[in-house]
Design a protein around this motif. Sequence first.
Motif, PDB file in Angstrom:
ATOM      1  N   SER A  16      -3.049 -11.517   5.347  1.00 45.70           N
ATOM      2  CA  SER A  16      -3.991 -10.453   5.703  1.00 45.70           C
ATOM      3  C   SER A  16      -4.340 -10.505   7.190  1.00 45.70           C
ATOM      4  O   SER A  16      -4.186 -11.548   7.839  1.00 45.70           O
ATOM      5  N   ARG A  83      -6.689  -2.827  10.431  1.00 41.94           N
ATOM      6  CA  ARG A  83      -6.883  -2.257   9.092  1.00 41.94           C
ATOM      7  C   ARG A  83      -7.284  -0.788   9.218  1.00 41.94           C
ATOM      8  O   ARG A  83      -8.173  -0.435   9.990  1.00 41.94           O
ATOM      9  N   GLU A  85      -8.707   2.131   6.750  1.00 44.17           N
ATOM     10  CA  GLU A  85      -9.328   2.281   5.439  1.00 44.17           C
ATOM     11  C   GLU A  85      -9.924   3.678   5.300  1.00 44.17           C
ATOM     12  O   GLU A  85     -10.689   4.128   6.158  1.00 44.17           O
ATOM     13  N   ARG A 101       0.553  -7.882  10.479  1.00 43.76           N
ATOM     14  CA  ARG A 101      -0.710  -8.058   9.759  1.00 43.76           C
ATOM     15  C   ARG A 101      -1.548  -6.777   9.842  1.00 43.76           C
ATOM     16  O   ARG A 101      -2.650  -6.750  10.396  1.00 43.76           O
ATOM     17  N   GLU A 103      -2.991  -3.384   7.498  1.00 42.99           N
ATOM     18  CA  GLU A 103      -3.287  -2.893   6.156  1.00 42.99           C
ATOM     19  C   GLU A 103      -3.653  -1.414   6.187  1.00 42.99           C
ATOM     20  O   GLU A 103      -4.353  -0.954   7.097  1.00 42.99           O
ATOM     21  N   ILE A 105      -5.489   0.932   3.455  1.00 47.54           N
ATOM     22  CA  ILE A 105      -6.201   0.894   2.185  1.00 47.54           C
ATOM     23  C   ILE A 105      -6.800   2.275   1.900  1.00 47.54           C
ATOM     24  O   ILE A 105      -7.581   2.804   2.700  1.00 47.54           O
ATOM     25  N   HIS A 121       4.234  -8.610   7.396  1.00 48.64           N
ATOM     26  CA  HIS A 121       2.956  -8.902   6.751  1.00 48.64           C
ATOM     27  C   HIS A 121       2.059  -7.660   6.752  1.00 48.64           C
ATOM     28  O   HIS A 121       0.988  -7.634   7.359  1.00 48.64           O
ATOM     29  N   CYS A 122       2.546  -6.642   6.053  1.00 46.89           N
ATOM     30  CA  CYS A 122       1.818  -5.378   5.957  1.00 46.89           C
ATOM     31  C   CYS A 122       1.504  -5.064   4.498  1.00 46.89           C
ATOM     32  O   CYS A 122       2.259  -5.415   3.595  1.00 46.89           O
ATOM     33  N   ARG A 123       0.401  -4.395   4.306  1.00 49.73           N
ATOM     34  CA  ARG A 123      -0.052  -4.058   2.957  1.00 49.73           C
ATOM     35  C   ARG A 123      -0.457  -2.593   2.910  1.00 49.73           C
ATOM     36  O   ARG A 123      -1.167  -2.107   3.784  1.00 49.73           O
ATOM     37  N   MET A 124       0.003  -1.897   1.862  1.00 46.87           N
ATOM     38  CA  MET A 124      -0.376  -0.512   1.626  1.00 46.87           C
ATOM     39  C   MET A 124      -0.886  -0.424   0.193  1.00 46.87           C
ATOM     40  O   MET A 124      -0.153  -0.737  -0.745  1.00 46.87           O
ATOM     41  N   GLN A 125      -2.132  -0.017   0.027  1.00 46.98           N
ATOM     42  CA  GLN A 125      -2.757  -0.053  -1.294  1.00 46.98           C
ATOM     43  C   GLN A 125      -3.517   1.240  -1.565  1.00 46.98           C
ATOM     44  O   GLN A 125      -4.281   1.715  -0.721  1.00 46.98           O
TER      45      GLN A 125
END
Length: 222
Positions: A16, A83, A85, A101, A103, A105, A121-125
């Motif tokens: 994260s 991030r 969001e 890193r 994100e 969201i 290190h990527c996040r898609m939520q």
Amino acid sequence: MRTGKPFSMPPVRVISPTFESQVESSKSLKEWLRTEETVRGICFSKQMEESMDCSYKSITNCTFSYVQFNNCKLKATHFTDVRFEHCDLSNISFAESSLFRVEFISCKLVGTNLPETILNHCRMQDCNARYLNFSMSKINQAEFTTCDLRNSDFNDCKLTSIAFTNCELVEAEFSHTPLRGIDLSDSHIEGIHVNLPDIRGAIVSTHQAMDLTSLLGLVIKD
């Protein structure tokens, strides 16, 4: 005859973003980038970013909350520890950028362009990311969770340690993108566009396997 071990994708262990102290900004990102090569330690909230066109910038240790981007381009920009969001990034261009890193969201990413990008290190939520364009990108250590990726473009990508969990991948494009070792079993992949050599070794459910028989030119008769 010796039987080779089945291929196993390296585990997905997304790190994260690491955030340090940030200050709330009344200025827009566009205003910051007019005078700064690097924007660091800023929190942007409930703003509108319009007609921003920047290249070769750096955005580090920043958060964007309820920010809407309209007609924006951030080409070859470096994002580290960021991030987004509840943001609307539809049709924004991140072409040739690098994301480390980062994100997304609960964001809207309809038609967002990320061709030839490098993601680590990527996040898609919980994102609406229909028609997202990742063509010719390199994606390592990434998680896509409960995202609508229908008609998205992953053509000519290199995917390493990537997880799709409960995603909509209906009619997504994966031509010339090897999917070996990638688990698609709990996502919807009806009408996925992929070449036969590239789907080999992908992890799918029994139902999905039946849908993919068209790649073999088979006609199933009960």
